[in-house]
Write an enzyme that holds these catalytic residues in place. Structure first.
Site, PDB file in Angstrom:
ATOM      1  N   ILE A 216       0.812  -1.217   0.000  1.00 59.35           N
ATOM      2  CA  ILE A 216       0.000   0.000   0.000  1.00 59.35           C
ATOM      3  C   ILE A 216       0.845   1.266   0.000  1.00 59.35           C
ATOM      4  O   ILE A 216       0.302   2.361  -0.050  1.00 59.35           O
ATOM      5  CB  ILE A 216      -0.973   0.029   1.204  1.00 59.35           C
ATOM      6  CG1 ILE A 216      -0.214  -0.106   2.522  1.00 59.35           C
ATOM      7  CG2 ILE A 216      -2.032  -1.055   1.065  1.00 59.35           C
ATOM      8  CD1 ILE A 216      -1.099   0.028   3.753  1.00 59.35           C
ATOM      9  N   GLY A 217       2.175   1.131   0.058  1.00 57.78           N
ATOM     10  CA  GLY A 217       2.982   2.340   0.024  1.00 57.78           C
ATOM     11  C   GLY A 217       4.446   2.053   0.284  1.00 57.78           C
ATOM     12  O   GLY A 217       4.835   0.931   0.595  1.00 57.78           O
ATOM     13  N   GLY A 220      10.622   6.104   3.569  1.00 58.03           N
ATOM     14  CA  GLY A 220      11.967   6.549   3.297  1.00 58.03           C
ATOM     15  C   GLY A 220      12.948   5.402   3.170  1.00 58.03           C
ATOM     16  O   GLY A 220      13.914   5.498   2.427  1.00 58.03           O
ATOM     17  N   MET A 221      12.724   4.308   3.899  1.00 58.99           N
ATOM     18  CA  MET A 221      13.629   3.175   3.794  1.00 58.99           C
ATOM     19  C   MET A 221      12.904   1.860   3.862  1.00 58.99           C
ATOM     20  O   MET A 221      13.512   0.810   4.029  1.00 58.99           O
ATOM     21  CB  MET A 221      14.686   3.217   4.884  1.00 58.99           C
ATOM     22  CG  MET A 221      14.258   3.888   6.141  1.00 58.99           C
ATOM     23  SD  MET A 221      15.492   3.791   7.415  1.00 58.99           S
ATOM     24  CE  MET A 221      14.589   2.886   8.631  1.00 58.99           C
ATOM     25  N   VAL A 224       5.504  -0.670   2.772  1.00 59.91           N
ATOM     26  CA  VAL A 224       4.396  -0.877   3.697  1.00 59.91           C
ATOM     27  C   VAL A 224       3.356  -1.774   3.042  1.00 59.91           C
ATOM     28  O   VAL A 224       2.992  -1.558   1.882  1.00 59.91           O
ATOM     29  CB  VAL A 224       3.751   0.464   4.110  1.00 59.91           C
ATOM     30  CG1 VAL A 224       2.655   0.232   5.143  1.00 59.91           C
ATOM     31  CG2 VAL A 224       4.807   1.414   4.659  1.00 59.91           C
ATOM     32  N   LYS A 239       5.542  -2.821   8.079  1.00 56.58           N
ATOM     33  CA  LYS A 239       6.627  -2.129   7.385  1.00 56.58           C
ATOM     34  C   LYS A 239       7.844  -3.041   7.304  1.00 56.58           C
ATOM     35  O   LYS A 239       8.269  -3.624   8.292  1.00 56.58           O
ATOM     36  CB  LYS A 239       7.003  -0.828   8.082  1.00 56.58           C
ATOM     37  CG  LYS A 239       8.033  -0.042   7.263  1.00 56.58           C
ATOM     38  CD  LYS A 239       8.134   1.405   7.685  1.00 56.58           C
ATOM     39  CE  LYS A 239       9.024   2.157   6.707  1.00 56.58           C
ATOM     40  NZ  LYS A 239       9.160   3.578   7.053  1.00 56.58           N
ATOM     41  N   ASP A 334      12.540  14.349   8.383  1.00 60.92           N
ATOM     42  CA  ASP A 334      12.027  14.030   7.042  1.00 60.92           C
ATOM     43  C   ASP A 334      10.548  14.391   6.943  1.00 60.92           C
ATOM     44  O   ASP A 334       9.745  13.634   6.406  1.00 60.92           O
ATOM     45  CB  ASP A 334      12.243  12.558   6.722  1.00 60.92           C
ATOM     46  CG  ASP A 334      12.082  12.265   5.222  1.00 60.92           C
ATOM     47  OD1 ASP A 334      12.262  13.205   4.421  1.00 60.92           O
ATOM     48  OD2 ASP A 334      11.764  11.118   4.859  1.00 60.92           O
TER      49      ASP A 334
END
Length: 524
Positions: A216-217, A220-221, A224, A239, A334
Site C-alpha cells: 500500500i505504500g 523513506g527506507m 508498507v 513495514k 524528514d
C-alpha cells in the site's frame, strides 16, 4: 523474508548447476584425452578452452560452497558466469569445428551439424529453466538468448561453409528452431510454475502472526503492506525494508531505530506501533495501525492546493505531535507531505498522523546519537530539507523540523514546492541561498498573516524561525480564519471516497493477497 528465501534457493540451485556443468565438461575433457581427440592443432585449441571452461565452473561452484552469504546481485553474477561461459564455448565450437574440418568429411559433418549443435544448447536451457529461480520476464529473456545464439551462430557458419548452408536451407534450420523452441517453452513454464508455488507458499505463511495482503505504500527506507492479525482479525500495516537496501546494514540500524523512536511516542497524531520482532528466519518487521485515508502529497496531486483553514487545521495537529517528539529529544528530519497522513479515526475526519521516523535523530544529551546516516550525507527530502542540513553550518535541531513543516505548508497552500530545479542538488542549494517566493504571488487567496507565519518558518537562519512547535501552533491558532469543521471534512471525504484506502473486507479473497514481499533478514 521472501527475498531471503529466494536468495538461499538461488544459492543452493547455483551450487548444483555449476557443479553439474563442471562435472559434465570435465567428463568430456577426460573422454577427449582418453580417445586422443586433442592431438591436432584444432584439438589443442579445444583442449585449452575446455580446460579453462571446466576450471571456471569449478571455481564458481567452489566459491558458492565456501561463501554462503553472498548477496543477491553477486549470486546473479555467478549465474551469468555459470551459463555464459558454456554458451560462449558452444558458439566457438560450432563455428570452429566446421572451419577446421577435413574437406573430405565436410559433407558428413555438415549433415550432422543441426542436431549436434542443438543438443548442448538444449541441455543448457533445461538446466537453467529447472535449476535457477527467476521472474517470468527474467527467465524468458535468458532462455531467449540461449535460443537465438545457436541460430545466429548457424547462420554465420553457413556463410563460411557452403555445405552447412545447404543443410540449413533443406530442413536443418527448421529442425533447430523446433527443438530449441520446445526446450525453451518447457524451461520457461517449469521455472514459472516452481516460482508460483514458492510465492503461494510464502503468501500463505505471512509474517509472524500477520497475514500479508498487498503493498500500500513506500517509506523513506521501507515498504508498507496491508496485513491482518490472524487471531485478532485486526487490519494493520506491516513495514519492511526496501529490497534495494538489503546489502546495507546501516539501513537496518536506522530501520530499527525508527521502531524504537516511534514506539516511545504516544501522541494521537503520531502513527501507533502495535508490534515488532523477528520471525523464525531472523527477519525484522513491525506492525502499525492501518490508516484509511490519503497522505497530503496524494491529496494535493489529485485535488490541488488546500483551503487555508484546512491547512491550519492539519498543521496544528502535526505541531502537537512534533512537540511531544521534540520534548523527548527526537528530531524527525524528514517532514514532508508524503509523511503526513490525513485519516478517519473514530468517526472523525482529517485526523493528521505523522509517519516515518526512519531518519529520526536522538538529540538527548544523556544518550549516544541515533543518527545512522553516513557522515556528510544530506538527510531528508530535497524539496523540504532545511538550509543548515545542506550547508552543514551547525547541527540540525528541532528548528530544522519547523523549516520542513513550513515547506510542507507552502506546498499544501500553493500546490508547488518552495524551490524547484532540474536536479536534487540544485534544489537543496536553493534552500540555502535563494529567497522564497511569497505565497500570495501564487495563491492570492492566502491571507498575509498566514503567509507571514509560513515565511517565518522558512527563514534561512534557525534563530529567525519559530523556536518550538508550540510557538508555531499558537501563531496558527491566533489567525483570524474561519475554522475547518468536521462537517466540511466529512463532505470532502465523501466526495473523495473512490481514492481512499479502506480496511480490508473480512472475506478478503486469497488470490488478492500480496504477490511479492521483501523483508530484510537481521542476520544477513
Amino acid at each position: 523474508m521472501f527475498q531471503e528465501q529466494g536468495r538461499v534457493l538461488l544459492l543452493n540451485r547455483l551450487r548444483m548447476a555449476s557443479l553439474l556443468l563442471a562435472l559434465a565438461t570435465a567428463a568430456f575433457l577426460i573422454r577427449g584425452i582418453v580417445l586422443e581427440e586433442y592431438l591436432e592443432a584444432h584439438g589443442q585449441e579445444m583442449l585449452i578452452l575446455e580446460s579453462i571452461l571446466t576450471g571456471i565452473l569449478l571455481a564458481v561452484s567452489g566459491l558458492l560452497w565456501i561463501k554462503p552469504c553472498l548477496c543477491l546481485w553477486r549470486l546473479r553474477i555467478c549465474e551469468a558466469i555459470t551459463f555464459g561461459a558454456p554458451a560462449l564455448f558452444f558458439i566457438w565450437f560450432q563455428f570452429s569445428e566446421l572451419c577446421a574440418c577435413d574437406p573430405v568429411l565436410i559433407g558428413k559433418v555438415a549433415y550432422a551439424f543441426p542436431l549436434k549443435t542443438v543438443i548442448p544448447w538444449m541441455v543448457l536451457i533445461y538446466t537453467y529453466g529447472f535449476f535457477i529461480p527467476n521472474s517470468l520476464r527474467g527467465v524468458t529473456t535468458v532462455v531467449s538468448l540461449m535460443v537465438i545464439s545457436p541460430i545466429v551462430g548457424a547462420f554465420m557458419t553457413g556463410m563460411k561453409v557452403t555445405a552447412v548452408s545447404e543443410v540449413l536451407y533443406t530442413g536443418g534450420l527448421s529442425e533447430m528452431i523446433i527443438l530449441l523452441s520446445i526446450a525453451a517453452g518447457t524451461a520457461i513454464y517449469g521455472s514459472y510454475r516452481v516460482g508460483s508455488l514458492r510465492r503461494e507458499a510464502f503468501d500463505a505463511k505471512g509474517v509472524g502472526m500477520y497475514t500479508l495482503r498487498k503493498q500500500i505504500g513506500t517509506g523513506g527506507m521501507g515498504e508498507v503492506y496491508l496485513a491482518e492479525h490472524r487471531l485478532l482479525k485486526r487490519p494493520c500495516a506491516i513495514k519492511l525494508i526496501r529490497r534495494d537496501k538489503v546489502d546495507d546494514e546501516n539501513i537496518l540500524l536506522r530501520f530499527e531505530s525508527e521502531v524504537q523512536a516511534t514506539a516511545g511516542l504516544t501522541h494521537p497524531n503520531t502513527i501507533e506501533i502495535y508490534d515488532y520482532g523477528h520471525t523464525e528466519e531472523g527477519t525484522f518487521y513491525y506492525a502499525m495501525e492501518f490508516l484509511p485515508g490519503l497522505n497530503l502529497q496524494e491529496i494535493v496531486e489529485r485535488f490541488g492546493e488546500l483551503p487555508p483553514e484546512r491547512v491550519v487545521y492539519l498543521l496544528r495537529q502535526v505541531c502537537s505531535a512534533l512537540a511531544e517528539a521534540h520534548h523527548k529529544g527526537l528530531i524527525h528530519r524528514d517532514i514532508k507531505p508524503g509523511n503526513i497522513f490525513s485519516a478517519e479515526r473514530g468517526g472523525l475526519y482529517d485526523v493528521a498522523k505523522l509517519l516515518d521516523f526512519g531518519l529520526v535523530k536522538d538529540n538527548r544529551p544523556e544518550k549516544n546519537s541515533l543518527e545512522l546516516t553516513m557522515e556528510g550525507a544530506v538527510v531528508g527530502s530535497p524539496l523540504y530539507t532545511s538550509p543548515e542540513v545542506v550547508t552543514g553550518d551547525g547541527e540540525p535541531d528541532f528548528r530544522s523540523d519547523i523549516y520542513s513543516l513550513g515547506a510542507t505548508a507552502y506546498y499544501l497552500l500553493t500546490g508547488k514546492p518552495v524551490f524547484e530545479g532540474e536536479s536534487a542538488l540544485k534544489v537543496v542549494f536553493a534552500h540555502a541561498s535563494q529567497a522564497v517566493k511569497p505565497l500570495t504571488e501564487i495563491n492570492p487567496k492566502i491571507c498575509k498573516e498566514l503567509e507571514a507565519i509560513i515565511l517565518k518558518c522558512l527563514e534561512k537562519k534557525p534563530e529567525d524561525r519559530y523556536q518550538k512547535a508550540e510557538e508555531l501552533s499558537d501563531a496558527l491558532k491566533a489567525l483570524k480564519l474561519k475554522e475547518w469543521t468536521q462537517e466540511e471534512a466529512a463532505e470532502w471525504w465523501s466526495d473523495a471516497e473512490q481514492f481512499v484506502q479502506h480496511e480490508p473486507d473480512p472475506e478478503y479473497a486469497s488470490e488478492d493477497h500480496l504477490k511479492a514481499t521483501t523483508i530484510l533478514p537481521v542476520n544477513a
